[in-house]
Scaffold this motif. Structure first.
Motif, PDB file in Angstrom:
ATOM      1  N   TRP A 245       3.632   7.776   4.905  1.00 48.92           N
ATOM      2  CA  TRP A 245       5.014   7.737   5.884  1.00 48.92           C
ATOM      3  C   TRP A 245       5.833   6.803   5.108  1.00 48.92           C
ATOM      4  CZ3 TRP A 245       0.195   7.023   7.793  1.00 48.92           C
ATOM      5  CH2 TRP A 245      -0.429   5.655   7.789  1.00 48.92           C
ATOM      6  N   ARG A 246       5.506   6.174   4.148  1.00 49.98           N
ATOM      7  CA  ARG A 246       6.456   5.330   3.399  1.00 49.98           C
ATOM      8  C   ARG A 246       7.011   5.992   2.183  1.00 49.98           C
ATOM      9  NH1 ARG A 246       2.865  -0.502   2.972  1.00 49.98           N
ATOM     10  NH2 ARG A 246       3.226  -1.016   5.067  1.00 49.98           N
TER      11      ARG A 246
ATOM     12  N   TYR B 203       9.825  -1.617  19.619  1.00 46.56           N
ATOM     13  CA  TYR B 203       9.182  -1.733  18.070  1.00 46.56           C
ATOM     14  C   TYR B 203       9.580  -0.535  17.529  1.00 46.56           C
ATOM     15  CZ  TYR B 203       6.450  -1.238  14.039  1.00 46.56           C
ATOM     16  OH  TYR B 203       5.989  -0.628  12.889  1.00 46.56           O
TER      17      TYR B 203
ATOM     18  N   LEU C  46       0.214   5.206  14.641  1.00 45.94           N
ATOM     19  CA  LEU C  46      -0.448   3.813  14.498  1.00 45.94           C
ATOM     20  C   LEU C  46      -0.460   2.661  15.577  1.00 45.94           C
ATOM     21  CD1 LEU C  46       1.596   3.623  10.849  1.00 45.94           C
ATOM     22  CD2 LEU C  46      -0.855   3.308  11.415  1.00 45.94           C
TER      23      LEU C  46
ATOM     24  N   PHE D  87      13.335   1.850   9.242  1.00 47.58           N
ATOM     25  CA  PHE D  87      12.719   2.415   8.027  1.00 47.58           C
ATOM     26  C   PHE D  87      13.218   3.732   7.548  1.00 47.58           C
ATOM     27  CE2 PHE D  87       8.531   0.432   9.988  1.00 47.58           C
ATOM     28  CZ  PHE D  87       9.055  -0.886  10.002  1.00 47.58           C
TER      29      PHE D  87
ATOM     30  N   GLN E  50       9.190  -3.096   6.727  1.00 49.36           N
ATOM     31  CA  GLN E  50       7.705  -2.738   6.318  1.00 49.36           C
ATOM     32  C   GLN E  50       7.075  -3.929   5.575  1.00 49.36           C
ATOM     33  OE1 GLN E  50       6.191   0.077   6.556  1.00 49.36           O
ATOM     34  NE2 GLN E  50       7.654   1.851   6.534  1.00 49.36           N
TER      35      GLN E  50
ATOM     36  N   GLU F 205       4.389   6.108  13.437  1.00 54.75           N
ATOM     37  CA  GLU F 205       4.487   4.913  14.250  1.00 54.75           C
ATOM     38  C   GLU F 205       4.054   5.081  15.559  1.00 54.75           C
ATOM     39  OE1 GLU F 205       4.889   1.832  13.330  1.00 54.75           O
ATOM     40  OE2 GLU F 205       6.036   2.280  11.410  1.00 54.75           O
TER      41      GLU F 205
ATOM     42  N   ILE G 270       5.330  -6.055   8.141  1.00 55.09           N
ATOM     43  CA  ILE G 270       4.013  -5.465   8.779  1.00 55.09           C
ATOM     44  C   ILE G 270       2.922  -5.590   7.563  1.00 55.09           C
ATOM     45  CG2 ILE G 270       3.015  -3.077   9.161  1.00 55.09           C
ATOM     46  CD1 ILE G 270       5.837  -2.328  10.347  1.00 55.09           C
TER      47      ILE G 270
ATOM     48  N   VAL H  56      -4.589   1.969  10.190  1.00 52.44           N
ATOM     49  CA  VAL H  56      -3.961   2.732   8.943  1.00 52.44           C
ATOM     50  C   VAL H  56      -4.908   3.806   8.303  1.00 52.44           C
ATOM     51  CG1 VAL H  56      -2.856   2.604   6.720  1.00 52.44           C
ATOM     52  CG2 VAL H  56      -2.392   1.227   8.473  1.00 52.44           C
TER      53      VAL H  56
ATOM     54  N   ARG I 264       0.895  -1.311  -0.010  1.00 57.31           N
ATOM     55  CA  ARG I 264       0.125   0.067  -0.082  1.00 57.31           C
ATOM     56  C   ARG I 264       0.967   1.329   0.091  1.00 57.31           C
ATOM     57  NH1 ARG I 264      -2.885  -1.157   5.522  1.00 57.31           N
ATOM     58  NH2 ARG I 264      -0.907  -2.145   5.644  1.00 57.31           N
TER      59      ARG I 264
ATOM     60  N   ASP J 158       6.213  -5.723  15.644  1.00 58.83           N
ATOM     61  CA  ASP J 158       5.220  -5.549  16.523  1.00 58.83           C
ATOM     62  C   ASP J 158       4.056  -6.863  16.746  1.00 58.83           C
ATOM     63  OD1 ASP J 158       3.761  -5.505  14.143  1.00 58.83           O
ATOM     64  OD2 ASP J 158       3.143  -3.928  14.001  1.00 58.83           O
TER      65      ASP J 158
ATOM     66  N   LEU K 267       1.638   4.451   1.203  1.00 57.46           N
ATOM     67  CA  LEU K 267       1.284   5.117   2.571  1.00 57.46           C
ATOM     68  C   LEU K 267       2.073   6.326   2.930  1.00 57.46           C
ATOM     69  CD1 LEU K 267       0.673   2.114   4.786  1.00 57.46           C
ATOM     70  CD2 LEU K 267      -0.983   3.326   3.751  1.00 57.46           C
TER      71      LEU K 267
HETATM   72  N1  ADE Z   1       1.180  -0.486  11.552  1.00 59.27           N
HETATM   73  C1  ADE Z   1       2.314  -0.142  12.187  1.00 59.27           C
HETATM   74  N2  ADE Z   1       3.302   0.396  11.289  1.00 59.27           N
HETATM   75  C2  ADE Z   1       3.050   0.675  10.162  1.00 59.27           C
HETATM   76  C3  ADE Z   1       3.582   0.916   9.216  1.00 59.27           C
HETATM   77  N3  ADE Z   1       4.655   1.316   9.105  1.00 59.27           N
HETATM   78  N4  ADE Z   1       2.936   0.830   7.821  1.00 59.27           N
HETATM   79  C4  ADE Z   1       1.578   0.264   7.940  1.00 59.27           C
HETATM   80  N5  ADE Z   1       0.907  -0.270   8.933  1.00 59.27           N
HETATM   81  C5  ADE Z   1       1.654  -0.140  10.192  1.00 59.27           C
END
Ligand code: ADE
Length: 420
Positions: free
Chosen positions: A69-70, A165, A85, A173, A229, A82, A232, A90, A65, A183, A67
């Motif tokens: 933050w990615r 975590y 989350l 990351f 990632q 984090e 997860i 999400v 996905r 986690d 996202l």
């Molecule tokens: N849940 C916790 N950390 C996450 C992440 N980096 N991406 C997606 N879901 C998450």
């Protein structure tokens, strides 16, 4: 696909696969069921896991996905995401994250943000201690680290709100450090991958999985952050708690839980319940064959239900007699009825039931409310919380909670009482 990957894939074909040179072998799976199988040590498991990383990364590249933050994984963005989350889904986090980043684009802005504004930005996410810790940590990052989040997981761990975590996630990351970010979702994936039946709620088991992931990452994977990632992602989208989509899993062939048909029973999550223990002496007070029951308080354990009166602790006959005499009653006999434990979720009662015959026999219609005063015998009183009833009436009309079932049975079968 390297040799190690093939070693994993061959596991299901033979009970004792012969590993290629340099690849550790697994214990004999025919000899021990998966759930109790002695787990290989972390280094062996690290090798197995590392061998499965290429397929995992291919899955991540294909399916992940996108996202926020990615896409731009700066340490600050990874950290804030984090924390958000931790207790929030999400999809719910996304708009909060975007707004937070617009309002507070860096650690300086976060450190200097007035508390009210900060709360407003967090409003709806709940668990406000998270954002308070976030700001305290930001202040420390500004003060002690020149505004740059540390890259060493051990140093990150010293900041408020950052556990193992989150420390691993920021390090891996954002900085590409080969640090484990394990986690609950990742624990599930790993417990299934290894068919590991240990309790994942046990912190020692979590630490052991972290060691395994660290070992696997230390074997030279080129993209440690993406591996984290991807684990997860696998847990969130494929290896879900219920009905995992094994047919879509990049580890379909390698996963031992799938091979052994135990994905639905793994991971094992056993909550450790520490129960308080209390002992009580329960008085089966017989007034000429009618027994006294009392309504419990409106709040708390067994609220508003009837019970036999009881005293805390295990009391001797002398203590029981003294207690009754102080209340104006004349005990004729005290005899054991039943001893047993009753287990509630958070409490164990060790109950010592005694028959106590008293000389007083009130000639009152059944169900006359009585009050049991501090130092008076039961007295008829409107709204009184006690009743004198025959055992049969207790059984049929005022059933007591199951904690007292053996004592209700004892009065029902007691010899010498009037037939019910
Ligand atoms: N849940 C916790 N950390 C996450 C992440 N980096 N991406 C997606 N879901 C998450």
């Amino acid at each position: 696909m390297g040799l190690q990957r093939r070693a994993v894939l061959t596991l299901k074909k033979t009970a004792t696969p012969t590993a290629p040179a340099g690849v550790p072998d697994l214990p004999d799976r025919a000899a021990v069921p998966a759930h109790t199988a002695e787990t290989p040590d972390s280094a062996e498991r690290g090798a197995l896991l590392a061998a499965a990383f290429p397929a995992l990364l291919a899955f991540y590249d294909r399916e992940r996905r996108h996202l926020p933050w990615r896409e731009e994984p700066t340490p600050y963005r990874v950290w804030v995401s984090e924390i958000m989350l931790q207790q929030t889904r999400v999809e719910a986090v996304k708009p909060y994250f975007e707004r937070f980043m617009r309002a507070l684009p860096d650690v300086y802005a976060l450190a200097a943000c007035p508390p009210d504004t900060l709360h407003k930005l967090w409003e709806g996410l709940g668990y406000y201690s998270r954002v308070r810790n976030l700001q305290r940590a930001a202040e420390l990052v500004v003060r002690d680290y020149g505004g740059e989040l540390p890259r060493d997981p051990k140093t990150l761990l010293t900041l408020p709100g950052i556990g193992s975590y989150t420390a691993g996630a920021i390090a891996a990351f954002a900085y590409g450090v080969p640090a484990p970010a394990v986690d609950g979702n990742v624990l599930r994936v790993l417990a299934r991958f290894f068919a590991d039946g240990r309790n994942i709620l046990d912190p020692r088991v979590k630490t052991d999985f972290e060691t395994t992931v660290a070992d696997a990452l230390s074997r030279g994977t080129p993209r440690p952050g993406d591996v984290g990632q991807a684990l997860i992602e696998l847990g969130a989208t494929v290896c879900t708690p219920a009905n995992p989509a094994c047919e879509k899993c990049p580890w379909h062939d390698a996963c031992r839980a799938r091979q052994d048909g135990c994905t639905s029973t793994l991971p094992c999550r056993e909550k450790k319940t520490t129960r308080r223990e209390e002992s009580r002496t329960v008085l089966l007070l017989s007034f000429g064959g009618r027994y006294l029951i009392r309504r419990r308080p409106d709040r708390g354990l067994l609220a508003s239900l009837y019970e036999f009166p009881s005293l805390d602790g295990f009391r001797t006959e002398e203590e029981i007699r003294a207690y009754l005499i102080a209340r104006g009653l004349t005990p004729l006999s005290v005899a054991p009825a039943a001893d047993y434990p009753h287990v509630f979720t958070h409490l164990v009662w060790h109950l010592h039931g005694v028959f106590v015959d008293v000389a007083e026999a009130f000639d009152l219609p059944e169900e006359t409310p009585l009050a049991l005063g501090g130092n008076t015998p039961p007295t008829p009183a409107p709204g009184g919380d006690c009743l004198l009833l025959t055992p049969a009436r207790i059984r049929d009309v005022y059933p007591l909670p199951s904690a007292f079932a053996p004592l209700t049975a004892a009065i029902l079968t007691r010899k010498g009482d009037k037939p019910c």
